[in-house]
Scaffold this motif. Structure first.
Motif, PDB file in Angstrom:
ATOM      1  N   ARG A 144     -28.191 -14.347 -22.408  1.00  0.00           N
ATOM      2  CA  ARG A 144     -28.823 -13.568 -23.464  1.00  0.00           C
ATOM      3  C   ARG A 144     -30.175 -14.178 -23.833  1.00  0.00           C
ATOM      4  NH1 ARG A 144     -28.064  -8.986 -24.057  1.00  0.00           N
ATOM      5  NH2 ARG A 144     -27.575  -8.672 -26.251  1.00  0.00           N
ATOM      6  N   SER A 145     -31.105 -13.317 -24.220  1.00  0.00           N
ATOM      7  CA  SER A 145     -32.477 -13.746 -24.465  1.00  0.00           C
ATOM      8  C   SER A 145     -32.898 -13.484 -25.902  1.00  0.00           C
ATOM      9  CB  SER A 145     -33.432 -13.019 -23.512  1.00  0.00           C
ATOM     10  OG  SER A 145     -33.127 -13.307 -22.170  1.00  0.00           O
ATOM     11  N   VAL A 203     -41.708  -9.562 -21.462  1.00  0.00           N
ATOM     12  CA  VAL A 203     -40.288  -9.786 -21.747  1.00  0.00           C
ATOM     13  C   VAL A 203     -39.445  -8.661 -21.169  1.00  0.00           C
ATOM     14  CG1 VAL A 203     -38.559  -9.991 -23.588  1.00  0.00           C
ATOM     15  CG2 VAL A 203     -40.762 -11.161 -23.802  1.00  0.00           C
ATOM     16  N   ARG A 204     -39.913  -7.427 -21.282  1.00  0.00           N
ATOM     17  CA  ARG A 204     -39.179  -6.284 -20.721  1.00  0.00           C
ATOM     18  C   ARG A 204     -38.957  -6.470 -19.223  1.00  0.00           C
ATOM     19  NH1 ARG A 204     -38.128  -0.656 -21.475  1.00  0.00           N
ATOM     20  NH2 ARG A 204     -39.040  -0.647 -23.568  1.00  0.00           N
ATOM     21  N   LEU A 224     -36.247  -9.012 -18.622  1.00  0.00           N
ATOM     22  CA  LEU A 224     -34.901  -8.585 -19.012  1.00  0.00           C
ATOM     23  C   LEU A 224     -34.226  -7.737 -17.933  1.00  0.00           C
ATOM     24  CD1 LEU A 224     -35.494  -7.655 -22.777  1.00  0.00           C
ATOM     25  CD2 LEU A 224     -34.297  -9.657 -21.885  1.00  0.00           C
ATOM     26  N   ASN A 225     -35.037  -7.134 -17.086  1.00  0.00           N
ATOM     27  CA  ASN A 225     -34.495  -6.376 -15.943  1.00  0.00           C
ATOM     28  C   ASN A 225     -33.508  -5.296 -16.382  1.00  0.00           C
ATOM     29  OD1 ASN A 225     -34.357  -5.815 -13.175  1.00  0.00           O
ATOM     30  ND2 ASN A 225     -32.575  -7.148 -12.880  1.00  0.00           N
ATOM     31  N   GLU A 249     -31.957  -4.937 -19.322  1.00  0.00           N
ATOM     32  CA  GLU A 249     -30.994  -5.275 -20.361  1.00  0.00           C
ATOM     33  C   GLU A 249     -31.688  -5.393 -21.722  1.00  0.00           C
ATOM     34  OE1 GLU A 249     -28.937  -8.802 -19.276  1.00  0.00           O
ATOM     35  OE2 GLU A 249     -27.792  -7.835 -17.666  1.00  0.00           O
ATOM     36  N   THR A 250     -30.884  -5.337 -22.778  1.00  0.00           N
ATOM     37  CA  THR A 250     -31.445  -5.466 -24.122  1.00  0.00           C
ATOM     38  C   THR A 250     -31.745  -6.921 -24.469  1.00  0.00           C
ATOM     39  OG1 THR A 250     -29.207  -5.536 -25.028  1.00  0.00           O
ATOM     40  CG2 THR A 250     -30.336  -3.406 -25.070  1.00  0.00           C
ATOM     41  N   LEU A 251     -32.626  -7.079 -25.427  1.00  0.00           N
ATOM     42  CA  LEU A 251     -32.949  -8.378 -26.002  1.00  0.00           C
ATOM     43  C   LEU A 251     -31.902  -8.681 -27.075  1.00  0.00           C
ATOM     44  CD1 LEU A 251     -35.238 -10.620 -26.111  1.00  0.00           C
ATOM     45  CD2 LEU A 251     -36.302  -9.203 -27.900  1.00  0.00           C
ATOM     46  N   LEU A 290     -36.843  -3.098 -27.123  1.00  0.00           N
ATOM     47  CA  LEU A 290     -36.051  -3.996 -26.286  1.00  0.00           C
ATOM     48  C   LEU A 290     -34.759  -4.425 -26.984  1.00  0.00           C
ATOM     49  CD1 LEU A 290     -38.869  -6.329 -24.895  1.00  0.00           C
ATOM     50  CD2 LEU A 290     -38.081  -4.115 -24.030  1.00  0.00           C
TER      51      LEU A 290
END
Length: 287
Positions: free
Chosen positions: A2-3, A69-70, A73-74, A76-78, A122
């Motif tokens: 997770r980011s 960042v998007r 994330l490839n 996925e959500t932030l 995101l």
């Protein structure tokens, strides 16, 4: 993995929060304004830390960082956004320029507005992303509900930030995005270390000079005796991960005094603060 995105990670609460979250297995995207800080933190924190180079008031730079960042994330959500970056502008209103006051609002209020607009998609506002909605943590202050004399720009910015957080918490229910507030009291961070560097000469002719001198001494003590920033970082971690996080958490090195101050009549507090800083006057408005 997770980011999390954290603004203002070069020192203080932001730095401590990045360190705590990295140790708990998160990938951290942290904003700094200088390339030298980006390189220093990259070397200190390692591969799971990704520096983002932007000033929170620079909309184009923030949007570029959000795109970065998007891509990482490839799809996925932030997991979270921590609006931490901020400054404190000291001085009496009558001694400050409009530009100085405006700069405080630009950084502490418009900065989180710009950053939140850029990263909210995101966090789950964009339905094309997969994963659970993320959370937003607004780094406020006890000054977000308590107006400090001679720090009116700072208090104003934190009152505004809390209003923003409350409104967004209700707006973002649509996406399942939680908006949470952490309100520290005194913390041992460079934001208060700078009290010693306040240029007192410019206030020589001000009627507020004696009070400002006392405030400067108080702020210098706060810088030495405040909470460690790691304590606030732990609260951020809890806000981002608890199954039912508190909407607003206060963390003060003087919890009893902070609690009592919140319940005392305003006039009593005014008189107490006035005596403490030498602001009390015998003059009274009336008819």
């Amino acid at each position: 993995m997770r980011s999390i995105v954290i603004t203002g990670v070069s020192t203080g609460i932001g730095h401590a929060t990045a360190k705590v979250l990295l140790a708990r297995g998160f990938r951290v995207f942290g904003s700094v304004r200088r390339q030298v800080d980006a390189e220093r933190l990259q070397a200190e924190f390692g591969a799971n830390f990704v520096p983002l180079l932007f000033d929170v008031t620079d909309e184009a730079a923030v949007l570029a960082a959000a795109a970065q960042v998007r891509a990482a994330l490839n799809g996925e959500t932030l997991a979270g956004l921590v609006n931490n970056a901020g400054v404190a502008v000291p001085g009496a209103l009558l001694d400050l320029s409009v530009d100085e006051f405006r700069a405080q609002i630009e950084i502490n209020v418009m900065g989180p507005v710009i950053v939140t607009q850029a990263f909210a998609p995101l966090l789950g506002a964009d339905p094309a992303l997969t994963g659970a909605p993320g959370r937003i943590v607004m780094m406020s202050s006890v000054s977000g509900q308590f107006g400090n004399p001679l720090l009116s720009p700072y208090s104003t910015s934190k009152f505004a930030l809390e209003g923003l957080a409350e409104s967004l918490r209700r707006e973002f229910m649509l996406f399942g995005i939680e908006v949470l507030v952490i309100a520290p009291g005194a913390v041992r961070t460079p934001i208060w270390d700078k009290a010693e560097a306040i240029d007192m000469v410019r206030f020589d002719a001000s009627p507020f000079l004696p009070a400002l001198t006392k405030l400067r001494e108080m702020l210098m003590k706060l810088a030495k005796n405040g909470l460690p920033p790691e304590r606030i970082a732990e609260l951020v971690y809890r806000a981002l991960t608890a199954s039912r996080p508190k909407l607003r958490v206060v963390a003060s090195p003087q919890p009893v005094q902070t609690f009592v101050a919140g319940w005392l009549p305003k006039r009593w507090l005014d008189r107490m603060i006035g005596r403490q800083l030498g602001l009390a006057s015998r003059k009274r408005a009336g008819f």
